[in-house]
Design a protein around this motif. Structure first.
Motif, PDB file in Angstrom:
ATOM      1  N   THR A  89       0.855  -1.180   0.000  1.00 42.29           N
ATOM      2  CA  THR A  89       0.000   0.000   0.000  1.00 42.29           C
ATOM      3  C   THR A  89       0.896   1.236   0.000  1.00 42.29           C
ATOM      4  OG1 THR A  89      -0.045   0.127   2.407  1.00 42.29           O
ATOM      5  CG2 THR A  89      -1.726  -1.248   1.349  1.00 42.29           C
ATOM      6  N   PRO A  90       0.344   2.400  -0.313  1.00 41.36           N
ATOM      7  CA  PRO A  90       1.161   3.613  -0.241  1.00 41.36           C
ATOM      8  C   PRO A  90       1.778   3.826   1.138  1.00 41.36           C
ATOM      9  CG  PRO A  90      -0.844   4.045  -1.473  1.00 41.36           C
ATOM     10  CD  PRO A  90      -0.983   2.667  -0.909  1.00 41.36           C
ATOM     11  N   MET A  91       1.070   3.439   2.197  1.00 40.04           N
ATOM     12  CA  MET A  91       1.598   3.605   3.550  1.00 40.04           C
ATOM     13  C   MET A  91       2.775   2.670   3.810  1.00 40.04           C
ATOM     14  SD  MET A  91      -0.407   3.265   7.214  1.00 40.04           S
ATOM     15  CE  MET A  91      -1.529   4.605   6.754  1.00 40.04           C
ATOM     16  N   GLY A  92       2.702   1.436   3.290  1.00 41.73           N
ATOM     17  CA  GLY A  92       3.753   0.460   3.568  1.00 41.73           C
ATOM     18  C   GLY A  92       4.959   0.538   2.652  1.00 41.73           C
ATOM     19  N   ARG A  93       4.793   1.146   1.480  1.00 41.35           N
ATOM     20  CA  ARG A  93       5.876   1.133   0.490  1.00 41.35           C
ATOM     21  C   ARG A  93       7.197   1.710   1.006  1.00 41.35           C
ATOM     22  NH1 ARG A  93       5.591   3.016  -5.899  1.00 41.35           N
ATOM     23  NH2 ARG A  93       7.844   2.961  -6.261  1.00 41.35           N
ATOM     24  N   PRO A  94       7.231   2.833   1.731  1.00 50.37           N
ATOM     25  CA  PRO A  94       8.523   3.343   2.213  1.00 50.37           C
ATOM     26  C   PRO A  94       9.288   2.333   3.067  1.00 50.37           C
ATOM     27  CG  PRO A  94       6.848   5.041   2.395  1.00 50.37           C
ATOM     28  CD  PRO A  94       6.127   3.769   2.048  1.00 50.37           C
ATOM     29  N   LEU A  95       8.587   1.601   3.934  1.00 51.75           N
ATOM     30  CA  LEU A  95       9.248   0.583   4.749  1.00 51.75           C
ATOM     31  C   LEU A  95       9.873  -0.484   3.868  1.00 51.75           C
ATOM     32  CD1 LEU A  95       9.950  -1.088   7.255  1.00 51.75           C
ATOM     33  CD2 LEU A  95       7.592  -1.970   7.217  1.00 51.75           C
ATOM     34  N   TYR A  96       9.122  -0.970   2.879  1.00 56.98           N
ATOM     35  CA  TYR A  96       9.636  -2.040   2.045  1.00 56.98           C
ATOM     36  C   TYR A  96      10.823  -1.578   1.200  1.00 56.98           C
ATOM     37  CZ  TYR A  96       5.181  -4.015   3.498  1.00 56.98           C
ATOM     38  OH  TYR A  96       4.126  -4.459   4.255  1.00 56.98           O
ATOM     39  N   GLU A  97      10.801  -0.348   0.772  1.00 56.43           N
ATOM     40  CA  GLU A  97      11.949   0.185   0.043  1.00 56.43           C
ATOM     41  C   GLU A  97      13.178   0.225   0.944  1.00 56.43           C
ATOM     42  OE1 GLU A  97      10.337   3.875  -1.353  1.00 56.43           O
ATOM     43  OE2 GLU A  97       9.708   3.022  -3.291  1.00 56.43           O
ATOM     44  N   GLN A  98      13.005   0.561   2.200  1.00 53.91           N
ATOM     45  CA  GLN A  98      14.120   0.552   3.140  1.00 53.91           C
ATOM     46  C   GLN A  98      14.673  -0.854   3.345  1.00 53.91           C
ATOM     47  OE1 GLN A  98      12.746   2.430   6.762  1.00 53.91           O
ATOM     48  NE2 GLN A  98      11.980   4.234   5.650  1.00 53.91           N
ATOM     49  N   LEU A  99      13.811  -1.852   3.188  1.00 52.52           N
ATOM     50  CA  LEU A  99      14.226  -3.243   3.362  1.00 52.52           C
ATOM     51  C   LEU A  99      14.762  -3.862   2.067  1.00 52.52           C
ATOM     52  CD1 LEU A  99      11.337  -4.498   5.675  1.00 52.52           C
ATOM     53  CD2 LEU A  99      13.712  -4.070   6.321  1.00 52.52           C
ATOM     54  N   GLY A 100      14.867  -3.058   1.011  1.00 52.68           N
ATOM     55  CA  GLY A 100      15.494  -3.541  -0.217  1.00 52.68           C
ATOM     56  C   GLY A 100      14.554  -3.914  -1.336  1.00 52.68           C
ATOM     57  N   PHE A 101      13.265  -3.701  -1.180  1.00 55.64           N
ATOM     58  CA  PHE A 101      12.311  -3.984  -2.250  1.00 55.64           C
ATOM     59  C   PHE A 101      12.265  -2.817  -3.234  1.00 55.64           C
ATOM     60  CE2 PHE A 101      10.902  -6.786   1.091  1.00 55.64           C
ATOM     61  CZ  PHE A 101      10.378  -7.894   0.449  1.00 55.64           C
ATOM     62  N   HIS A 102      11.942  -3.122  -4.483  1.00 56.67           N
ATOM     63  CA  HIS A 102      11.714  -2.069  -5.479  1.00 56.67           C
ATOM     64  C   HIS A 102      10.485  -2.419  -6.309  1.00 56.67           C
ATOM     65  CE1 HIS A 102      13.231  -4.326  -9.059  1.00 56.67           C
ATOM     66  NE2 HIS A 102      13.942  -4.956  -8.147  1.00 56.67           N
ATOM     67  N   ALA A 103       9.853  -1.405  -6.863  1.00 56.98           N
ATOM     68  CA  ALA A 103       8.604  -1.593  -7.602  1.00 56.98           C
ATOM     69  C   ALA A 103       8.859  -2.233  -8.955  1.00 56.98           C
ATOM     70  CB  ALA A 103       7.909  -0.256  -7.790  1.00 56.98           C
TER      71      ALA A 103
END
Length: 260
Positions: free
Chosen positions: A96-110
């Motif tokens: 979700t838009p709320m969760g995306r920043p956390l996942y990017e910090q953990l190494g995920f990309h869109a």
């Protein structure tokens, strides 16, 4: 706060937590994911405080159901849970838009998105498909591996046993009726967007209420033109890989985002 594996007895608490965060209860979804995946929960004096589930395939892991109770929100519990289930292999999730920043910090990309659609389908049946049987299982699994890159025969076994699968000359589509809720359409695997639209019409026509998560502009326009409304557009993300496996141009809808 105690971290432990979720067990079947935790299912009511999982649904309660989901409902408290304005998600649907979806007991059958939780049950399916815990049966074929690995669930983890954080527990405090108030009970279940946070969850996540990881579904492990030979090719990658799919992370889902990241939920945190309002009473303990913004204390790093989602990070703790997701970090706990991450490994050195490829992982995927929908953000979700709320969760995306956390996942990017953990190494995920869109790598893409899906547009959730739900409602009553108003279009006509296309009548280009027929119901698959148990004899089709090997072919369904082989096609799924080729298109999604995921080995998951249990998914098709479950659909054949508790839902249905429709097959045409140009693709397949599953349906999973959830008691008291919408019938979910997916996976949808088709040679072209037009073929995907025809399969969705065969699955949705005459059904009281359906949900299908699609991304191709032609398919999005088709389902909206025929009565379904958008409920949100989560971002598909991946970690430790440039892209998702398989021939994703032919993968038009998942059964559940949680399953990849």
């Amino acid at each position: 706060m105690e971290l432990r594996r979720l067990v079947p007895e935790d299912l009511p608490a999982c649904s309660d937590l989901a409902e408290s965060r304005s998600w649907q209860r979806e007991e059958k979804k939780w049950e399916l994911l815990l049966t074929h995946g690995e669930g983890w929960g954080l527990f405090d004096s108030g009970g279940l405080a946070a969850t996540t589930i990881v579904t492990r395939y030979p090719e990658l892991t799919s992370i889902s159901m990241v939920l945190v109770a309002e009473r303990v929100a913004r204390h790093g519990h989602a990070r703790r849970l997701v970090s706990h289930v991450l490994d050195t292999g490829v992982s995927t999730l929908f953000a979700t838009p709320m969760g995306r920043p956390l996942y990017e910090q953990l190494g995920f990309h869109a790598v893409g998105f899906t547009d959730i659609h739900a409602g009553t389908f108003t279009g006509p049946i296309s009548d280009i498909s027929h119901i698959a049987t148990r004899d089709d299982l090997d072919d369904l699994v082989a096609l799924d591996v080729k298109v999604t890159g995921l080995t998951r025969p249990w998914l098709w076994e479950s659909l054949l046993a508790t839902g249905s699968v429709r097959v045409s000359d140009h693709g397949v589509a599953g349906t999973w009726p959830v008691p008291g809720q919408r019938t979910i359409i997916g996976p949808v695997i088709a040679d072209s967007p037009a073929d995907a639209c025809a399969l969705i019409a065969d699955c949705a026509a005459g059904v009281e209420s359906v949900r299908v998560d699609v991304h191709d502009p032609e398919v999005v326009a088709f389902v909206r033109r025929n009565g379904l409304e958008s409920w949100g557009t989560p971002t598909w993300m991946v970690r430790n890989a440039d892209r998702l496996p398989g021939d994703r141009t032919r993968y038009h809808a998942p059964l559940l985002q949680a399953l990849g």
